[in-house]
Design a protein around this motif. Structure first.
Motif, PDB file in Angstrom:
ATOM      1  N   ASN A  58       0.832  -1.203   0.000  1.00 21.37           N
ATOM      2  CA  ASN A  58       0.000   0.000   0.000  1.00 21.37           C
ATOM      3  C   ASN A  58       0.868   1.255   0.000  1.00 21.37           C
ATOM      4  O   ASN A  58       0.591   2.228  -0.708  1.00 21.37           O
ATOM      5  CB  ASN A  58      -0.928   0.012   1.215  1.00 21.37           C
ATOM      6  CG  ASN A  58      -1.981  -1.072   1.149  1.00 21.37           C
ATOM      7  OD1 ASN A  58      -2.356  -1.504   0.068  1.00 21.37           O
ATOM      8  ND2 ASN A  58      -2.443  -1.516   2.303  1.00 21.37           N
ATOM      9  N   GLU A  88       2.776   1.547  -3.373  1.00 21.97           N
ATOM     10  CA  GLU A  88       1.846   2.023  -4.400  1.00 21.97           C
ATOM     11  C   GLU A  88       1.621   3.525  -4.283  1.00 21.97           C
ATOM     12  O   GLU A  88       1.496   4.235  -5.283  1.00 21.97           O
ATOM     13  CB  GLU A  88       0.518   1.279  -4.265  1.00 21.97           C
ATOM     14  CG  GLU A  88      -0.507   1.602  -5.340  1.00 21.97           C
ATOM     15  CD  GLU A  88      -1.771   0.806  -5.158  1.00 21.97           C
ATOM     16  OE1 GLU A  88      -2.391   0.435  -6.159  1.00 21.97           O
ATOM     17  OE2 GLU A  88      -2.158   0.551  -3.992  1.00 21.97           O
ATOM     18  N   GLU A  89       1.590   4.006  -3.038  1.00 18.97           N
ATOM     19  CA  GLU A  89       1.392   5.440  -2.805  1.00 18.97           C
ATOM     20  C   GLU A  89       2.602   6.250  -3.259  1.00 18.97           C
ATOM     21  O   GLU A  89       2.473   7.318  -3.849  1.00 18.97           O
ATOM     22  CB  GLU A  89       1.147   5.676  -1.308  1.00 18.97           C
ATOM     23  CG  GLU A  89       0.912   7.124  -0.913  1.00 18.97           C
ATOM     24  CD  GLU A  89      -0.437   7.656  -1.368  1.00 18.97           C
ATOM     25  OE1 GLU A  89      -0.570   8.885  -1.492  1.00 18.97           O
ATOM     26  OE2 GLU A  89      -1.351   6.827  -1.611  1.00 18.97           O
ATOM     27  N   TYR A  99       5.185   5.114  -5.401  1.00 21.45           N
ATOM     28  CA  TYR A  99       5.569   4.878  -6.795  1.00 21.45           C
ATOM     29  C   TYR A  99       4.383   4.376  -7.630  1.00 21.45           C
ATOM     30  O   TYR A  99       4.395   3.234  -8.106  1.00 21.45           O
ATOM     31  CB  TYR A  99       6.694   3.849  -6.878  1.00 21.45           C
ATOM     32  CG  TYR A  99       7.964   4.241  -6.184  1.00 21.45           C
ATOM     33  CD1 TYR A  99       8.728   5.321  -6.630  1.00 21.45           C
ATOM     34  CD2 TYR A  99       8.425   3.532  -5.076  1.00 21.45           C
ATOM     35  CE1 TYR A  99       9.908   5.674  -5.992  1.00 21.45           C
ATOM     36  CE2 TYR A  99       9.600   3.869  -4.432  1.00 21.45           C
ATOM     37  CZ  TYR A  99      10.337   4.941  -4.900  1.00 21.45           C
ATOM     38  OH  TYR A  99      11.506   5.297  -4.270  1.00 21.45           O
ATOM     39  N   PRO A 100       3.363   5.177  -7.821  1.00 20.77           N
ATOM     40  CA  PRO A 100       2.199   4.708  -8.589  1.00 20.77           C
ATOM     41  C   PRO A 100       2.550   4.314 -10.019  1.00 20.77           C
ATOM     42  O   PRO A 100       1.927   3.430 -10.598  1.00 20.77           O
ATOM     43  CB  PRO A 100       1.241   5.906  -8.550  1.00 20.77           C
ATOM     44  CG  PRO A 100       2.127   7.090  -8.269  1.00 20.77           C
ATOM     45  CD  PRO A 100       3.205   6.579  -7.386  1.00 20.77           C
ATOM     46  N   GLU A 101       3.589   4.966 -10.573  1.00 18.99           N
ATOM     47  CA  GLU A 101       3.975   4.668 -11.962  1.00 18.99           C
ATOM     48  C   GLU A 101       4.611   3.284 -12.092  1.00 18.99           C
ATOM     49  O   GLU A 101       4.605   2.688 -13.171  1.00 18.99           O
ATOM     50  CB  GLU A 101       4.943   5.735 -12.483  1.00 18.99           C
ATOM     51  CG  GLU A 101       6.359   5.696 -11.928  1.00 18.99           C
ATOM     52  CD  GLU A 101       6.494   6.245 -10.508  1.00 18.99           C
ATOM     53  OE1 GLU A 101       7.592   6.193  -9.946  1.00 18.99           O
ATOM     54  OE2 GLU A 101       5.475   6.764  -9.980  1.00 18.99           O
ATOM     55  N   LYS A 102       5.162   2.746 -10.994  1.00 15.32           N
ATOM     56  CA  LYS A 102       5.827   1.441 -11.055  1.00 15.32           C
ATOM     57  C   LYS A 102       4.849   0.273 -11.013  1.00 15.32           C
ATOM     58  O   LYS A 102       5.208  -0.860 -11.330  1.00 15.32           O
ATOM     59  CB  LYS A 102       6.838   1.304  -9.915  1.00 15.32           C
ATOM     60  CG  LYS A 102       8.063   2.214 -10.046  1.00 15.32           C
ATOM     61  CD  LYS A 102       9.057   1.934  -8.938  1.00 15.32           C
ATOM     62  CE  LYS A 102      10.277   2.838  -9.042  1.00 15.32           C
ATOM     63  NZ  LYS A 102      11.069   2.574 -10.258  1.00 15.32           N
ATOM     64  N   ILE A 103       3.617   0.534 -10.595  1.00 14.94           N
ATOM     65  CA  ILE A 103       2.649  -0.563 -10.477  1.00 14.94           C
ATOM     66  C   ILE A 103       1.547  -0.479 -11.534  1.00 14.94           C
ATOM     67  O   ILE A 103       0.694  -1.372 -11.612  1.00 14.94           O
ATOM     68  CB  ILE A 103       2.035  -0.607  -9.061  1.00 14.94           C
ATOM     69  CG1 ILE A 103       1.347   0.716  -8.702  1.00 14.94           C
ATOM     70  CG2 ILE A 103       3.101  -0.921  -8.040  1.00 14.94           C
ATOM     71  CD1 ILE A 103      -0.103   0.766  -8.979  1.00 14.94           C
ATOM     72  N   ALA A 104       1.575   0.571 -12.339  1.00 15.05           N
ATOM     73  CA  ALA A 104       0.540   0.726 -13.357  1.00 15.05           C
ATOM     74  C   ALA A 104       0.711  -0.305 -14.464  1.00 15.05           C
ATOM     75  O   ALA A 104       1.734  -0.343 -15.146  1.00 15.05           O
ATOM     76  CB  ALA A 104       0.601   2.142 -13.940  1.00 15.05           C
ATOM     77  N   GLY A 117      -2.700  -3.850  -8.484  1.00 21.83           N
ATOM     78  CA  GLY A 117      -3.047  -3.472  -7.129  1.00 21.83           C
ATOM     79  C   GLY A 117      -3.507  -4.622  -6.256  1.00 21.83           C
ATOM     80  O   GLY A 117      -3.801  -4.434  -5.072  1.00 21.83           O
TER      81      GLY A 117
END
Length: 254
Positions: A75, A78-79, A81-86, A108
């Motif tokens: 969690n 993801e907060e 590095y949102p670009e790494k999990i897209a 996610g």
């Protein structure tokens, strides 16, 4: 794992073992029958929660809930590095005191998980066996000894320690290799996705670079403390240990 296995097989929990059980519905399964869902279930020994309750009570803390899951790490990741999990898979390699936990996430959600019963304590025990030290001194030596090359000069130094390093970390590396190869075959992944590392036993100098070459993918330490606005006020030595606090910070941020 023992509790999860018994729950999965619909077997009774052994008498005298009190557990607390919780669950979260992840998603509905459209291809299955109506009202069919994918569920994440967890069970934890009740005495662990009792201990936490007593500690927080003594500290006069008002507790809303206890989260015993390491999902808080993802969690937080993801907060930050949102670009790494897209639209891609990422893997968390969490190496703690007693266990190594590998979790792969996609979109996610948790995609794959495995727990290896080898981690920092086992490394120290082997060092103690080799050097004739008690566990306390072996733990201290483990934190200061160099095992992985951080630069070219280290390569020359560590050549003579190859057998020692293999005895300490060989079984762990082989378990990791089996885990990742199984993951690749199961999900038809040609190249391992990015691996972000957390836990106190990932703080060996040069380990991230070594694993990057060993598994031919990007491996890096995730230090959540560096993402805190007041990071400059945190002691430098404490700041460097950020990956060890990832689970705690993740649950607090959650």
């Amino acid at each position: 794992e023992f509790l999860s296995w018994r729950l999965e097989k619909n077997l009774p929990i052994p008498e005298g073992m009190k557990v607390l059980i919780d669950f979260q519905i992840l998603r509905s399964v459209a291809a299955e029958q109506p009202d069919t869902f994918q569920v994440l279930a967890a069970a934890v020994k009740a005495d662990i929660i009792d201990i936490l309750s007593r500690i927080t009570t003594d500290l006069n803390m008002e507790v809303m809930a206890f989260d015993t899951s390491s999902l808080g790490i993802f969690n937080l990741f993801e907060e930050v590095y949102p670009e790494k999990i897209a639209d891609q898979i990422v893997v968390n390699l969490h190496v703690g005191h007693e266990t190594t936990v590998i979790k792969a996430y996609s979109g996610g959600g948790l995609l794959y998980e495995r727990v290896i019963e080898v981690a920092g304590e086992e490394f120290a025990k082997i060092i103690g066996e080799i050097d004739g030290l008690n566990l306390e001194n072996a733990m201290r030596n483990k934190e200061t000894e160099k095992f992985f090359p951080a630069n070219r000069e280290d390569l020359v130094l560590l050549v003579g320690k190859r057998q020692r390093i293999d005895r300490i970390f060989g079984n762990w590396l082989r378990e990791l290799n089996v885990t990742f190869r199984f993951f690749q075959e199961k999900f038809n992944v040609t190249r391992l996705p990015t691996i972000f590392m957390t836990g106190g036993s990932t703080l060996f100098a040069g380990l991230d670079n070594f694993l990057s070459e060993y598994f031919e993918t990007s491996c890096f330490l995730f230090n959540p403390l560096k993402e805190i606005p007041l990071a400059r006020k945190i002691d430098v030595k404490l700041l460097a240990k950020g990956p060890a606090f990832a689970a705690c910070v993740g649950l607090l941020a959650k």
